[in-house]
Design a protein around this motif. Structure first.
Motif, PDB file in Angstrom:
ATOM      1  N   PRO A 147       0.826  -1.215   0.000  1.00 15.16           N
ATOM      2  CA  PRO A 147       0.000   0.000   0.000  1.00 15.16           C
ATOM      3  C   PRO A 147       0.860   1.264   0.000  1.00 15.16           C
ATOM      4  CG  PRO A 147      -0.873  -1.608   1.550  1.00 15.16           C
ATOM      5  CD  PRO A 147       0.466  -2.131   1.100  1.00 15.16           C
ATOM      6  N   MET A 148       0.287   2.368  -0.450  1.00 14.93           N
ATOM      7  CA  MET A 148       0.997   3.644  -0.537  1.00 14.93           C
ATOM      8  C   MET A 148       1.237   4.228   0.849  1.00 14.93           C
ATOM      9  SD  MET A 148      -0.174   7.009  -2.746  1.00 14.93           S
ATOM     10  CE  MET A 148      -1.390   7.586  -1.538  1.00 14.93           C
ATOM     11  N   ASP A 149       2.404   4.832   1.037  1.00 12.35           N
ATOM     12  CA  ASP A 149       2.682   5.506   2.305  1.00 12.35           C
ATOM     13  C   ASP A 149       2.251   6.973   2.240  1.00 12.35           C
ATOM     14  OD1 ASP A 149       4.685   6.954   0.981  1.00 12.35           O
ATOM     15  OD2 ASP A 149       6.330   5.750   1.784  1.00 12.35           O
ATOM     16  N   ARG A 150       2.487   7.715   3.309  1.00  8.80           N
ATOM     17  CA  ARG A 150       2.016   9.104   3.393  1.00  8.80           C
ATOM     18  C   ARG A 150       2.678  10.009   2.362  1.00  8.80           C
ATOM     19  NH1 ARG A 150       3.176  10.547   9.493  1.00  8.80           N
ATOM     20  NH2 ARG A 150       5.019   9.347   8.922  1.00  8.80           N
ATOM     21  N   GLN A 151       3.856   9.616   1.886  1.00  9.45           N
ATOM     22  CA  GLN A 151       4.570  10.412   0.888  1.00  9.45           C
ATOM     23  C   GLN A 151       4.165  10.054  -0.544  1.00  9.45           C
ATOM     24  OE1 GLN A 151       6.279   9.057   3.664  1.00  9.45           O
ATOM     25  NE2 GLN A 151       5.994  11.095   4.567  1.00  9.45           N
ATOM     26  N   GLY A 152       3.305   9.069  -0.694  1.00 10.75           N
ATOM     27  CA  GLY A 152       2.860   8.679  -2.024  1.00 10.75           C
ATOM     28  C   GLY A 152       3.689   7.598  -2.671  1.00 10.75           C
ATOM     29  N   ASN A 153       4.496   6.874  -1.867  1.00 16.16           N
ATOM     30  CA  ASN A 153       5.368   5.827  -2.398  1.00 16.16           C
ATOM     31  C   ASN A 153       4.798   4.439  -2.152  1.00 16.16           C
ATOM     32  OD1 ASN A 153       7.543   7.531  -3.316  1.00 16.16           O
ATOM     33  ND2 ASN A 153       8.059   7.878  -1.159  1.00 16.16           N
ATOM     34  N   PHE A 154       5.024   3.549  -3.115  1.00 18.47           N
ATOM     35  CA  PHE A 154       4.672   2.136  -3.007  1.00 18.47           C
ATOM     36  C   PHE A 154       5.970   1.337  -2.955  1.00 18.47           C
ATOM     37  CE2 PHE A 154       1.491   4.387  -5.422  1.00 18.47           C
ATOM     38  CZ  PHE A 154       0.268   3.920  -4.950  1.00 18.47           C
ATOM     39  N   ASN A 155       6.159   0.527  -1.941  1.00 17.04           N
ATOM     40  CA  ASN A 155       7.360  -0.293  -1.812  1.00 17.04           C
ATOM     41  C   ASN A 155       7.233  -1.546  -2.671  1.00 17.04           C
ATOM     42  OD1 ASN A 155       8.831  -2.644  -0.002  1.00 17.04           O
ATOM     43  ND2 ASN A 155       9.945  -0.721   0.094  1.00 17.04           N
ATOM     44  N   PHE A 156       8.373  -1.984  -3.248  1.00 21.72           N
ATOM     45  CA  PHE A 156       8.362  -3.164  -4.115  1.00 21.72           C
ATOM     46  C   PHE A 156       8.247  -4.479  -3.343  1.00 21.72           C
ATOM     47  CE2 PHE A 156      11.049  -0.750  -7.494  1.00 21.72           C
ATOM     48  CZ  PHE A 156       9.909  -0.099  -7.943  1.00 21.72           C
ATOM     49  N   GLY A 157       8.505  -4.451  -2.049  1.00 23.78           N
ATOM     50  CA  GLY A 157       8.331  -5.655  -1.246  1.00 23.78           C
ATOM     51  C   GLY A 157       9.333  -6.744  -1.562  1.00 23.78           C
ATOM     52  N   LEU A 158       8.845  -7.944  -1.865  1.00 26.22           N
ATOM     53  CA  LEU A 158       9.681  -9.135  -1.958  1.00 26.22           C
ATOM     54  C   LEU A 158      10.522  -9.219  -3.232  1.00 26.22           C
ATOM     55  CD1 LEU A 158       7.004 -11.663  -0.662  1.00 26.22           C
ATOM     56  CD2 LEU A 158       9.067 -10.961   0.566  1.00 26.22           C
ATOM     57  N   THR A 159      10.267  -8.330  -4.189  1.00 25.34           N
ATOM     58  CA  THR A 159      10.984  -8.408  -5.459  1.00 25.34           C
ATOM     59  C   THR A 159      11.653  -7.081  -5.777  1.00 25.34           C
ATOM     60  OG1 THR A 159       9.283  -9.934  -6.263  1.00 25.34           O
ATOM     61  CG2 THR A 159      10.810  -9.051  -7.885  1.00 25.34           C
ATOM     62  N   ASN A 160      12.986  -7.057  -5.706  1.00 28.53           N
ATOM     63  CA  ASN A 160      13.739  -5.895  -6.179  1.00 28.53           C
ATOM     64  C   ASN A 160      14.211  -6.206  -7.594  1.00 28.53           C
ATOM     65  OD1 ASN A 160      15.869  -3.944  -6.650  1.00 28.53           O
ATOM     66  ND2 ASN A 160      15.744  -3.448  -4.479  1.00 28.53           N
ATOM     67  N   CYS A 161      15.097  -7.193  -7.709  1.00 23.78           N
ATOM     68  CA  CYS A 161      15.506  -7.784  -8.986  1.00 23.78           C
ATOM     69  C   CYS A 161      15.817  -6.727 -10.032  1.00 23.78           C
ATOM     70  CB  CYS A 161      14.420  -8.748  -9.457  1.00 23.78           C
ATOM     71  SG  CYS A 161      14.955  -9.830 -10.792  1.00 23.78           S
ATOM     72  N   CYS A 162      14.977  -6.620 -11.056  1.00 26.71           N
ATOM     73  CA  CYS A 162      15.159  -5.600 -12.095  1.00 26.71           C
ATOM     74  C   CYS A 162      13.887  -4.768 -12.222  1.00 26.71           C
ATOM     75  CB  CYS A 162      15.522  -6.243 -13.428  1.00 26.71           C
ATOM     76  SG  CYS A 162      14.378  -7.530 -13.957  1.00 26.71           S
ATOM     77  N   GLN A 163      13.183  -4.634 -11.094  1.00 27.77           N
ATOM     78  CA  GLN A 163      11.890  -3.957 -11.079  1.00 27.77           C
ATOM     79  C   GLN A 163      11.960  -2.521 -11.612  1.00 27.77           C
ATOM     80  OE1 GLN A 163       9.012  -5.779 -10.288  1.00 27.77           O
ATOM     81  NE2 GLN A 163       8.653  -5.248  -8.137  1.00 27.77           N
ATOM     82  N   GLN A 164      12.968  -1.786 -11.142  1.00 29.60           N
ATOM     83  CA  GLN A 164      13.093  -0.395 -11.554  1.00 29.60           C
ATOM     84  C   GLN A 164      13.328  -0.290 -13.061  1.00 29.60           C
ATOM     85  OE1 GLN A 164      12.919   2.205  -9.002  1.00 29.60           O
ATOM     86  NE2 GLN A 164      12.365   3.320 -10.851  1.00 29.60           N
ATOM     87  N   ALA A 165      14.160  -1.159 -13.586  1.00 31.37           N
ATOM     88  CA  ALA A 165      14.448  -1.145 -15.022  1.00 31.37           C
ATOM     89  C   ALA A 165      13.197  -1.436 -15.839  1.00 31.37           C
ATOM     90  CB  ALA A 165      15.541  -2.162 -15.343  1.00 31.37           C
TER      91      ALA A 165
END
Length: 444
Positions: free
Chosen positions: A126-144
């Motif tokens: 879920p979104m935090d107060r700053q408007g960010n969603f955490n990727f949780g269990l998968t970092n991997c190449c998520q940003q790319a």
């Protein structure tokens, strides 16, 4: 804009959100626990109206509805970077395809434009107060993946653990096109039970371990057996740097063996890139400041691994030949898993000052007819995929011993490898080595 207001403006039903997918699009589901369950089902429901939609994913942990609802592949073509049992079944049935890759390079395929993404769909916290969603269990190449995507849909899941990352661990509401709220359980996997042979192999590797090592464990019965051995031992101050965090590491954390105090990098922090396992493991990771995620381009980079003085990598394989070639991903041409990070860690561990890499397997397998076969072959001839080339073969381990192949000639390798083969097959392997001219006459 107020982030809560923006969230509400972008909130849609899964059915409405997937309407942005068009014929011919590439759709990315990311990997493993980031699978967007509600979005996949909604997209699958469009199978009568869409054509030539290509989907990428890896390590599916539940049935993929775009495959299940479109058995002939008229609307969707499913492609997997790395195979779980579900993915393997789809490929066996001709309903999916494998994408060869090295895990350390997976993000770069997106960054360099080799893997286009028209629509990215991923599961997040879920979104935090700053408007960010955490990727949780998968970092991997998520940003790319997300940076390559033309459009982004997030599937918010309140059950996704929140995990701090070194980098590339979240996305802001302003960077997404749509948000849906999903309620599916985060998929779990059971740890494979260790066999008698798994325990024998673990006992052979254990003497190589010592206090203060940084440890990478693969998944399977043998690594779990080794984790149990370590947990019950006097070893201390183990570090964790691994592509995949599984319940084997949870056992080591619960026993106090992992402290990360001696690591050269991210001291006092365990590092992983993807995770799947039990609900207990996910709960352990949630907001745990002792553990951080990182992109696979960092975790699996041989240069990163080389900076750990005492790095030990332990993974499984399927078969090897008398030259030291190792297959860890196929049985003949049948895709079983993928290259993944095995070669990354074999390379990095070798470069570490006191590093060691182990590839382990049972010496034999028994087929459906009850016939026993050697996993050590004279040579690969059936289309088996070579995961680790002979030039990089590290310590090879079966229940009959460990053989360090580094620096050995072809005849030395043949001798060392035959010595860890099942006794029932050694004479035939010697004859094959003689025919292949890699058996020295003075060998005994």
């Amino acid at each position: 804009m107020n982030v809560l207001k923006e969230y509400q403006q972008k909130l849609q039903t899964p059915e409405d959100a997937v309407k942005i997918v068009k014929n011919g699009d590439w759709v990315d589901y990311s990997q493993t626990c980031s699978f967007p369950t509600a979005l996949d089902a909604a997209l699958a429901a469009r199978h009568t109206e869409l054509r030539d939609v290509k989907i990428r994913n890896a390590i599916s942990m539940r049935p993929v509805q775009t495959v299940e609802q479109d058995p002939q592949g008229a609307a969707f073509t499913y492609n997997a970077w790395h195979c779980s049992g579900i993915d393997r079944k789809y490929i066996d049935e001709g309903r999916a395809y494998h994408i060869p890759m090295l895990f350390r390079d997976c993000g770069s395929y997106y960054q360099k434009g080799f893997a286009p993404v028209n629509v990215a769909m991923i599961s997040v916290t879920p979104m935090d107060r700053q408007g960010n969603f955490n990727f949780g269990l998968t970092n991997c190449c998520q940003q790319a993946i997300l940076e390559a995507a033309d459009r982004i849909i997030l599937e918010v899941n309140s059950q996704m653990p929140y995990i701090c990352g070194m980098e590339a661990d979240h996305i802001h509401i302003s960077d997404v096109d749509a948000v849906v709220e999903g309620h599916a359980e985060i998929p779990t996997v059971s740890s494979p039970s260790a066999t008698v042979i798994d325990k024998q192999i673990a006992n052979l590797i254990f003497p190589y371990l010592h206090d203060g090592i940084t440890l990478q464990l693969g998944i399977g019965g043998m690594p779990n057996a080794l984790g149990t051995l370590i947990a019950a031992s006097d070893l201390k101050d183990i570090g964790m740097h691994t592509e995949l965090m599984s319940d084997g590491y949870l056992t080591l954390y619960k026993s106090g063996k992992i402290t990360n105090r001696k690591k050269e990098l991210q001291r006092r922090k365990g590092v992983f890139s993807i995770c799947n396992g039990s609900r207990e493991l996910y709960d352990f990771l949630d907001h745990n400041q002792d553990i951080i995620s990182a992109p696979m381009s960092y975790v699996n980079n041989p240069y990163t691994i080389s900076q750990f003085s005492d790095f030990v990598s332990i993974n499984s394989c399927i078969a090897m030949d008398l030259y030291g070639q190792v297959c860890s991903e196929s049985a003949g041409t049948r895709q079983i898993s993928g290259t993944g990070g095995q070669l990354d860690f074999v390379t990095g561990a070798y470069r570490a000052e006191h590093g060691m890499a182990f590839l382990a397997m049972a010496s034999t397998f028994t087929d459906k007819k009850g016939i026993k076969h050697s996993r050590i072959l004279p040579k690969f001839t059936q289309g088996d995929i070579i995961t680790t080339p002979r030039t990089q073969a590290p310590y090879m381990v079966t229940e009959y011993g460990a053989a360090n192949l580094s620096g050995l000639t072809t005849w030395q390798r043949a001798e060392a490898i035959i010595n860890i083969a099942h006794p029932d097959f050694r004479e035939d392997l010697i004859k094959a080595a003689e025919q292949q001219k890699i058996w020295r006459r003075s060998n005994t």
